[in-house]
Design a protein around this motif. Structure first.
Motif, PDB file in Angstrom:
ATOM      1  N   SER A 202      41.276  28.836  53.665  1.00 42.16           N
ATOM      2  CA  SER A 202      39.975  28.748  53.804  1.00 42.16           C
ATOM      3  C   SER A 202      38.760  30.074  53.764  1.00 42.16           C
ATOM      4  N   ARG A 203      39.809  30.703  54.624  1.00 42.05           N
ATOM      5  CA  ARG A 203      38.597  32.122  54.718  1.00 42.05           C
ATOM      6  C   ARG A 203      38.727  33.085  53.606  1.00 42.05           C
ATOM      7  N   VAL A 204      39.768  33.284  53.154  1.00 42.86           N
ATOM      8  CA  VAL A 204      40.062  34.390  52.519  1.00 42.86           C
ATOM      9  C   VAL A 204      40.223  34.220  50.563  1.00 42.86           C
ATOM     10  N   VAL A 205      40.033  32.917  50.454  1.00 46.68           N
ATOM     11  CA  VAL A 205      40.331  32.695  49.024  1.00 46.68           C
ATOM     12  C   VAL A 205      38.799  32.392  48.605  1.00 46.68           C
ATOM     13  N   PRO A 206      38.500  32.059  48.634  1.00 49.23           N
ATOM     14  CA  PRO A 206      36.723  32.112  47.646  1.00 49.23           C
ATOM     15  C   PRO A 206      36.066  32.496  47.819  1.00 49.23           C
ATOM     16  N   ASP A 207      36.110  33.995  48.707  1.00 46.10           N
ATOM     17  CA  ASP A 207      35.845  34.716  48.728  1.00 46.10           C
ATOM     18  C   ASP A 207      36.610  36.090  47.595  1.00 46.10           C
ATOM     19  N   GLY A 208      38.286  35.718  47.916  1.00 49.17           N
ATOM     20  CA  GLY A 208      38.787  36.512  47.160  1.00 49.17           C
ATOM     21  C   GLY A 208      38.260  36.268  45.126  1.00 49.17           C
ATOM     22  N   LEU A 209      38.704  35.057  45.319  1.00 49.71           N
ATOM     23  CA  LEU A 209      37.885  34.505  43.263  1.00 49.71           C
ATOM     24  C   LEU A 209      36.522  35.380  43.406  1.00 49.71           C
ATOM     25  N   GLY A 210      35.630  35.324  44.391  1.00 53.75           N
ATOM     26  CA  GLY A 210      34.883  36.182  44.167  1.00 53.75           C
ATOM     27  C   GLY A 210      34.204  37.226  43.536  1.00 53.75           C
ATOM     28  N   MET A 211      35.334  37.630  44.113  1.00 54.25           N
ATOM     29  CA  MET A 211      35.357  39.624  43.310  1.00 54.25           C
ATOM     30  C   MET A 211      35.670  39.209  42.390  1.00 54.25           C
ATOM     31  N   LEU A 212      36.054  38.799  41.102  1.00 57.83           N
ATOM     32  CA  LEU A 212      37.082  38.253  40.484  1.00 57.83           C
ATOM     33  C   LEU A 212      35.890  38.856  39.443  1.00 57.83           C
ATOM     34  N   PRO A 213      36.463  39.742  38.551  1.00 59.44           N
ATOM     35  CA  PRO A 213      34.863  39.782  37.286  1.00 59.44           C
ATOM     36  C   PRO A 213      34.578  38.794  36.367  1.00 59.44           C
ATOM     37  N   LEU A 214      33.033  38.894  36.434  1.00 60.06           N
ATOM     38  CA  LEU A 214      32.187  37.316  35.840  1.00 60.06           C
ATOM     39  C   LEU A 214      33.103  36.847  34.775  1.00 60.06           C
ATOM     40  N   ASN A 215      33.747  37.341  34.128  1.00 59.32           N
ATOM     41  CA  ASN A 215      34.192  36.342  33.006  1.00 59.32           C
ATOM     42  C   ASN A 215      35.042  35.809  32.814  1.00 59.32           C
ATOM     43  N   PHE A 216      36.199  36.534  33.628  1.00 64.33           N
ATOM     44  CA  PHE A 216      37.625  35.240  34.766  1.00 64.33           C
ATOM     45  C   PHE A 216      37.031  34.411  35.939  1.00 64.33           C
ATOM     46  N   ARG A 217      35.743  34.587  36.569  1.00 70.21           N
ATOM     47  CA  ARG A 217      35.601  33.673  37.722  1.00 70.21           C
ATOM     48  C   ARG A 217      34.772  33.167  37.061  1.00 70.21           C
TER      49      ARG A 217
END
Length: 379
Positions: A202-217
């Motif tokens: 819960s702590r890491v996954v949302p922030d990790g996904l938020g760091m993906l390139p915008l087109n991937f996110r």
């Protein structure tokens, strides 16, 4: 013609022990046998398991490193064994099979005292504490991995590689194609941390996904299992990121979710890996460092070496590292589909059938040295 027999399955109250026991029970019942389960209060409360089987909760006694706990643990084990012996007098089992966890200990001790054939099934790549205590005395040892740590050479002759049984709903996914994916299509991520979720996810996954390139996110669609105390904060973070997310503390439709997922992020428990490899789904796995004997690190090794998963030690599990691994797996649809095939190649979909064959062979005759359909785990 199948001769109906009675079997007792004994399992601790976690999903890792209970799910393979449930899968074996379903297979045995389908063959016309009667099944009784011995577990603890936690196991008896897990929904959707052991339909058609008797369920008994017994005191088990938990041995810890604290000597002050030993008298109470010994009493619990003795009381549990006595209750199991009374159950066996009326149920008359043909064999008793332990799946690990403290409730399996008195159940197997009672079977040994009563002269009932016994077996243990080890779900992990390291032999668990209860199975280790009894492995030398039981008639058969079934393993989920070709190599299991803490096994003694003297046990090789009665050790059989069968795999880790999974639910029928999971096996049906194996018959389906990997969900279609192109460079612009929706990318479905399933995040699961076991029956209670995992706060670190819960702590890491949302922030990790938020760091993906915008087109991937923008392509992401997330289903995530969270602890109740984490769920609102996780929900708010996904809203902030603009990532569609379906959050729940429990996922009763997990097989459906798994069937359309392109990638799974989760712990490396034995049942999780068995389901991923049976279904053929690639994963990023974070072994639980506090697991006994670090068995989750051992569990994931086969799948990682095959190319079906990536493993991140919890000490290294950060948003940056997760985003890096996500991009390596997710930005190339062909590579992701290849990882799914490699995960599938590690699966042992006949585990329930093979374990049931082994269990049936225990009674009335002794287990043969090399049963048909089963491969020795050790040459």
């Amino acid at each position: 013609m199948t001769v109906s027999k009675h079997f007792v399955l004994a399992a601790g109250g976690t999903g890792g022990h209970m799910i393979p026991a449930h899968a074996l029970a379903a297979e045995l019942i389908s063959r016309g046998h009667r099944v009784a389960l011995i577990t603890d209060a936690r196991g008896a409360k897990i929904p959707g398991l052991f339909d058609g089987a008797q369920v008994h909760t017994l005191p088990a006694g938990r041995l810890t490193k604290n000597p002050s706990s030993w008298p109470g643990a010994a009493k619990g084990i003795y009381d549990g064994r006595s209750m199991a012996l009374r159950l066996y007098e009326s149920f008359e089992p043909s064999a008793v099979i332990g799946f690990g966890g403290y409730p399996a200990f008195p159940a197997l001790l009672a079977a040994l005292k009563a002269g009932v054939p016994t077996a243990v099934h080890e779900q992990n790549a390291v032999l668990g504490r209860v199975n280790r205590l009894l492995a030398g005395r039981v008639d058969a040892i079934a393993t989920a991995y070709p190599s299991v740590a803490r096994m003694k050479p003297d046990w090789n002759g009665k050790t059989h590689l069968v795999g880790n049984p999974v639910r029928e709903e999971i096996l049906k996914i194996r018959e389906q194609d990997f969900p279609p994916l192109d460079e612009n299509g929706i990318f479905r991520v399933l995040v699961t941390g076991g029956s209670q979720g995992a706060s670190i996810l819960s702590r890491v996954v949302p922030d990790g996904l938020g760091m993906l390139p915008l087109n991937f996110r923008r392509r992401l669609q997330v289903t995530q299992q969270c602890r109740a105390e984490d769920i609102e904060a996780v929900r708010a973070r996904y809203v902030q990121l603009g990532v569609p997310a379906d959050l729940a503390t429990y996922l009763p439709d997990l097989p459906d979710r798994l069937s359309w997922s392109h990638l799974v992020i989760g712990r490396a428990g034995a049942s999780t890996i068995a389901e991923l490899t049976a279904a053929g789904r690639p994963a990023i796995l974070i072994p639980l460092p506090s697991a006994t004997d670090d068995h989750q690190t051992a569990n994931v090794r086969e799948m990682v070496e095959a190319g079906g998963a990536r493993s991140i030690a919890e000490r290294d599990f950060s948003p940056v590292e997760l985003a890096k691994q996500m991009q390596k797996l997710g930005l190339d649809p062909a590579a992701l589909a290849n990882a799914a095939r490699r995960a599938r190649a590690c699966g042992r979909p006949e585990a329930g059938r093979d374990l049931a064959d082994l269990v049936e062979s225990l009674s009335p005759a002794a287990i043969p040295p090399a049963p048909i359909k089963l491969k020795p785990a050790f040459a």
